[in-house]
Write an enzyme that holds these catalytic residues in place. Structure first.
Site, PDB file in Angstrom:
ATOM      1  N   GLU A 180       8.607  -6.068 159.935  1.00  0.00           N
ATOM      2  CA  GLU A 180       9.255  -7.191 159.485  1.00  0.00           C
ATOM      3  C   GLU A 180      10.559  -6.963 158.617  1.00  0.00           C
ATOM      4  O   GLU A 180      10.594  -7.591 157.528  1.00  0.00           O
ATOM      5  CB  GLU A 180       8.534  -8.315 158.949  1.00  0.00           C
ATOM      6  N   GLU A 251       3.046 -10.580 166.660  1.00  0.00           N
ATOM      7  CA  GLU A 251       1.927 -11.686 165.786  1.00  0.00           C
ATOM      8  C   GLU A 251       1.991 -12.969 166.155  1.00  0.00           C
ATOM      9  O   GLU A 251       2.738 -13.730 165.594  1.00  0.00           O
ATOM     10  CB  GLU A 251       2.307 -11.250 164.318  1.00  0.00           C
TER      11      GLU A 251
END
Ligand SMILES: *[C@@H]1O[C@H](CO)[C@@H](O)[C@H](O)[C@H]1NC(C)=O
Ligand SMILES: *[C@@H]1O[C@H](CO)[C@@H](O)[C@H](O)[C@H]1NC(C)=O
Ligand SMILES: *[C@@H]1O[C@H](CO)[C@@H](O)[C@H](O)[C@H]1NC(C)=O
Ligand SMILES: *[C@@H]1O[C@H](CO)[C@@H](O)[C@H](O)[C@H]1NC(C)=O
Ligand SMILES: *[C@@H]1O[C@H](CO)[C@@H](O)[C@H](O)[C@H]1NC(C)=O
Ligand SMILES: *[C@@H]1O[C@H](CO)[C@@H](O)[C@H](O)[C@H]1NC(C)=O
Ligand SMILES: *[C@@H]1O[C@H](CO)[C@@H](O)[C@H](O)[C@H]1NC(C)=O
Ligand SMILES: *[C@@H]1O[C@H](CO)[C@@H](O)[C@H](O)[C@H]1NC(C)=O
Ligand SMILES: *[C@@H]1O[C@H](CO)[C@@H](O)[C@H](O)[C@H]1NC(C)=O
Ligand SMILES: *[C@@H]1O[C@H](CO)[C@@H](O)[C@H](O)[C@H]1NC(C)=O
Ligand SMILES: *[C@@H]1O[C@H](CO)[C@@H](O)[C@H](O)[C@H]1NC(C)=O
Ligand SMILES: CC(=O)N[C@H]1CO[C@H](CO)[C@@H](O)[C@@H]1O
Length: 803
Positions: A180, A251
């Site tokens: 991320e 995710e």
């Protein structure tokens, strides 16, 4: 991109057995395993968040649930607690975990990071990195890149040595670098993109023989695949950054992480199923990972700031590894339905047939006449549609799956499994004061300290994360004669307990959304020398954001009666005396003299022993009567607890704390609690955890006098509200704990009789259910011999046990 296509390795194992490595590549549709496209369902299970004895059954349940891949992060700070000192033992044995996955025939997706966030202290970075000269985390910074490459290489080499990459015949098909990064990239200006490119090249240069990915990094350079994290990737993601890359969802949150003071996030099975199916059929999705499939437990002091000890308990497998229904079975059924459509999805021609304003058929026509259709209703109302001249009822916000373009085998909004209810059964109580011993933590004063500074020190740089606790002490001469003095203290996090001349004058704390807080209180200070001791407590290290190495915690300003003591002579004590003595171990606890239990006190160590309950059900400590602190069993920390930081609903975020059976010995287990507040150990209990409880709860405005089906206004059949009870395999209903037809209050979690109750309910339900593995009781007046309270809204609530 050709430069990382790898050669097929043929590895000789033992005598004649030949293990062929798989050739893992990708195209614009999916990952290719030996040239074949695949729809892959993956689930996150983090090896250190459970115990090695749990791994085989967690993996088996994941496989049964229809997963192809187990995804895990690699936890750098567990593996390299000190530079060049590695630990791969016990819960840290990543090789053994991956081999278990391989033995059960599943693949592995390895998220090396090495920055992982993961709601884990320091996002997985070892704290010693903080003290590397000149370091700046996660940017084009030589010291950081050196250590990042060193650890990544260590892990990759370890996997290679164990032949765990698919190219070597192992289970790992996909690896991840960074995590991320897009969230922080702009803070580093032009060094951000440089670092992204360097990370990608460094990873690809490891020559694992298979693809790498970067999640939430739209600019991931070729050949690294950019992937999506979030709850609704079908709707919110920009997609792959090249037509030659597949759509992968790393995710898809099954719930959301919980902090102290926060309630659980109940993402429904229907919502997960809708968004997963939508991603696969409308976004060329071919890989979906559930974050988490099993969350587990944040043992010890491992979780990030304010994160509770139980992790993603709402996942398809709960904290204890028990199937959480209906999530587990609903996703299992969805996986099976989508797998039936694989050929058409992966190789077919795609078209959309509008069926209504918010309805459409997503159709995949494969070769040899294979056809799969997905009837999507994105509206908020149920819809009737015609598709290829056949009528279909589409529940609101749902997708029906038709693997042959005719028959509905699954609908994302139609759940056929009853919700499970977890039951905690107290088996050991600790209510006898004679069974407890106590040890009072010493409250240090300035004269006791040897570490001194003329400023308020940053807590992390002072404790080096060896403890949650740091004492800030000072002494000063009070000259004025006012009796009351005001203390005003700013802490950058997370909890402060203020002691004046050895007595507690108050506490305050921040929260996950804002760790900084101000403590203020008035107290009487005698004229002359006063000893002030502030205990500042951290509840985990930060885990995200740019420049984590610059983050501070602990006191930042102290005012007493408007006088500024921020720059003053301060004395420090890192950690607690009890921690230094390891009072939670057999050896440490025998080194000091313990006292008899009297009554709840602050800053107190409590110890007792207990024998292991029989059976093999999971067990948990109910710490509902405690305040805040940490708990250990036989020297192993089962985690921090914080019961007094309530949610908005006025309940603790977490009451039960997982006690893995592998931490126990048959008799005389040492239980030690360190309590900061006024918790009462006499009211805690050790409970067995099971879903042997089955419960049903239905309501209807006015039950009808028909027996099985009733007619609704617009000619639609619908079943009468019915309580279905179904035991786990091989069990039958042995006890009806509660049954009320009337207006009982509450729900399956907690309930009580109301003013209206059919007295025959118990008997009727017992007759229908006892001795059976499943039973159903329709909520009709006839079934209960008439209406006990005409005109009242009635419900039927049944709570039973299976054995
Ligand atoms: C691996 O698969 C790719 C794509 O299917 C193919 O181009 C390549 O030749 C394969 N490599 C080997 C060594 O089989
Ligand atoms: C990591 O660095 C250490 C020195 O700090 C060195 O001994 C070791 O060989 C390096 N490991 C790798 C895989 O580069
Ligand atoms: C990163 O690499 C891409 C190509 O992969 C290139 O276009 C870009 O300019 C590079 N950026 C930096 C900052 O080096
Ligand atoms: C459903 O509709 C909403 C807007 O009402 C839209 O944002 C979303 O993308 C649609 N979802 C799907 C799967 O089509
Ligand atoms: C799906 O893939 C096909 C073929 O690669 C492409 O034409 C299409 O645009 C893709 N659809 C989406 C929504 O990305
Ligand atoms: C940490 O503390 C040391 C002294 O113990 C000091 O030299 C150093 O500057 C501090 N680092 C930071 C980032 O505050
Ligand atoms: C109190 O008086 C002493 C002696 O005069 C002085 O050193 C000290 O700073 C004074 N304390 C405060 C809080 O003003
Ligand atoms: C403060 O601490 C000193 C040294 O420990 C002690 O002599 C003194 O009595 C303490 N003062 C008070 C008010 O407790
Ligand atoms: C302030 O002190 C009072 C009286 O001792 C106590 O009841 C209160 O809880 C304290 N407030 C805080 C914020 O600690
Ligand atoms: C107290 O002193 C510190 C530095 O010694 C200063 O940064 C801070 O602004 C002062 N606070 C007040 C309220 O004067
Ligand atoms: C604690 O235990 C006592 C006696 O066992 C009981 O009376 C009391 O209600 C319990 N309190 C709580 C909060 O459970
Ligand atoms: C906390 C967080 O990042 N939530 C995001 C989850 O994903 C959805 C959709 O992808 C976002 O809208 C949320 O902000």
């Amino acid at each position: 991109m050709v430069w990382f296509w790898i050669t097929l390795l043929v590895v000789l194992v033992g005598g004649n057995a030949v293990v062929e490595g798989a050739n893992v590549t990708y195209d614009g549709r999916s990952l290719l395993i030996d040239g074949e496209r695949k729809i892959l369902f993956s689930g996150s299970i983090h090896y250190p968040r459970s115990t090695p004895d749990m791994w085989p059954s967690l993996i088996a349940k994941a496989k049964k649930g229809g997963l192809d891949v187990i995804q895990t992060y690699v936890f750098w700070n567990l593996h390299e607690p000190q530079p060049d000192q590695y630990d791969f033992s016990g819960r840290n044995d990543i090789v053994s975990f991956i081999k278990q996955v391989q033995q059960q025939g599943l693949y592995v997706s390895l998220r090396i990071g090495p920055f992982i966030e993961a709601e884990w202290g320091y996002g997985g970075l070892p704290f010693w990195l903080h003290d590397v000269p000149g370091i700046v985390f996660r940017t084009y910074n030589e010291p950081f890149m050196f250590h990042m490459q060193n650890f990544t290489t260590t892990i990759v080499n370890m996997m290679k040595a164990e032949k765990l990459f698919a190219s070597q015949g192992g289970p790992i098909i996909l690896s991840q670098i960074e995590n991320e990064y897009q969230n922080v990239e702009s803070s580093f200006h032009e060094d951000g993109p440089r670092y992204v490119n360097w990370s990608a090249q460094m990873a690809v240069g490891q020559n694992t023989g298979e693809p790498w990915m970067m999640c939430k990094q739209q600019t991931a350079p070729d050949p690294v695949i950019n992937t999506c994290n979030g709850m609704r990737c079908a709707e919110t993601w920009e997609g792959p950054n090249s037509p030659n890359k597949p759509s992968l969802w790393t995710e898809n949150w099954t719930s959301f992480v919980q902090g102290y003071g926060e309630g659980p996030n109940m993402r429904t099975a229907q919502d997960i199923a809708f968004h997963t199916t939508a991603f696969i059929i409308s976004r060329n999705g071919s890989f979906v990972n559930y974050y988490m499939y099993h969350g587990g437990t944040n043992f010890g002091r491992t979780p990030a700031a304010f994160i509770i000890t139980g992790y993603y308990d709402q996942a398809p497998l709960d904290e204890y590894g028990i199937e959480r229904e209906p999530k587990y079975s609903h996703l299992q059924n969805m996986h099976a339905a989508l797998k039936q459509c694989s050929q058409a999805l992966l190789y077919g021609q795609f078209s959309i047939v509008p069926l209504g304003q918010n309805q459409a058929a997503f159709v995949y026509n494969g070769n040899s006449g294979k056809c799969a259709a997905f009837l999507v209703n994105n509206g908020s109302r149920e819809a009737q549609v015609l598709y290829q001249n056949l009528p279909y009822t589409l529940p609101s916000k749902s997708i029906s799956i038709l693997p042959d373009c005719k028959t509905v085998v699954f609908n994302t909004a139609t759940v056929s499994t009853a919700p499970s209810t977890r039951s905690m059964l107290p088996v050991i109580s600790f209510d006898s004061p004679q069974e407890w011993e106590t040890y009072s933590e010493y409250i240090p004063q300035y004269d006791d300290t040897s570490l001194r500074s003329d400023t308020l020190l940053d807590q992390m740089n002072t404790t080096k994360d060896t403890s949650d606790y740091l004492w800030y002490t000072m002494r000063f001469q009070k000259n004025s004669s006012e009796t009351q003095s005001t203390l005003n203290v700013i802490s950058l996090g997370h909890v402060l307990r203020a002691y004046v001349n050895g007595a507690l004058v108050g506490s305050a704390h921040g929260a996950r959304t804002g760790p900084t807080f101000t403590f203020e209180n008035t107290t009487s200070l005698p004229t002359g020398i006063n000893n002030i001791s502030f205990l500042n407590v951290m509840v985990g290290l930060p885990d995200s954001g740019a420049h984590m190495e610059r983050r501070r915690a602990g006191l930042s300003q102290v005012m007493i009666q408007q006088e500024n003591f921020t720059s003053y002579s301060w004395g420090y004590q890192v950690g607690l005396v009890g921690e230094k003595l390891s009072l939670y171990t057999d050896e440490g606890s025998s080194k000091v003299t313990w006292s008899q239990y009297e009554n709840p006190r602050t800053l107190t160590w409590y110890k007792t022993t207990f024998d292991t309950p029989e059976g093999n059900e999971p067990i948990a400590l109910n710490l509902g009567s405690m305040g805040k602190g940490e708990a250990w069993i036989n020297g192993q920390s089962i985690g921090r607890y914080w019961v007094t930081f309530m949610t908005a609903k006025g309940i603790p975020s977490q009451t039960w704390y997982n006690v893995p059976r592998s931490f126990l010995r048959p008799n005389g287990n040492l239980l030690v609690l360190f309590e900061e507040e006024y918790g009462n150990p006499l009211n805690i209990s050790l409970d067995t955890v099971s879903n042997n409880r089955v419960c049903g709860h239905v309501s209807d405005i006015q039950p009808h006098k028909v027996n099985s089906w009733e007619v609704r206004d617009h000619n639609q059949w619908r079943p009468i509200p019915t309580v279905y009870l179904q035991c786990p395999p091989k069990r039958v209903i042995t006890k009806i704990v509660f049954a009320s037809h009337g207006n009982p209050s509450g729900n399956c979690e907690s309930y009580a009789l109301g003013s209206c109750h059919s007295s025959s309910t118990q008997q009727i339900v017992e007759k229908a259910c006892l001795g059976k593995s499943q039973c159903s009781i329709a909520h009709t007046l006839e079934n209960f011999g008439g209406d006990p309270c005409p005109g009242t809204f009635k419900t039927l609530l049944v709570d039973a046990r299976c054995e």
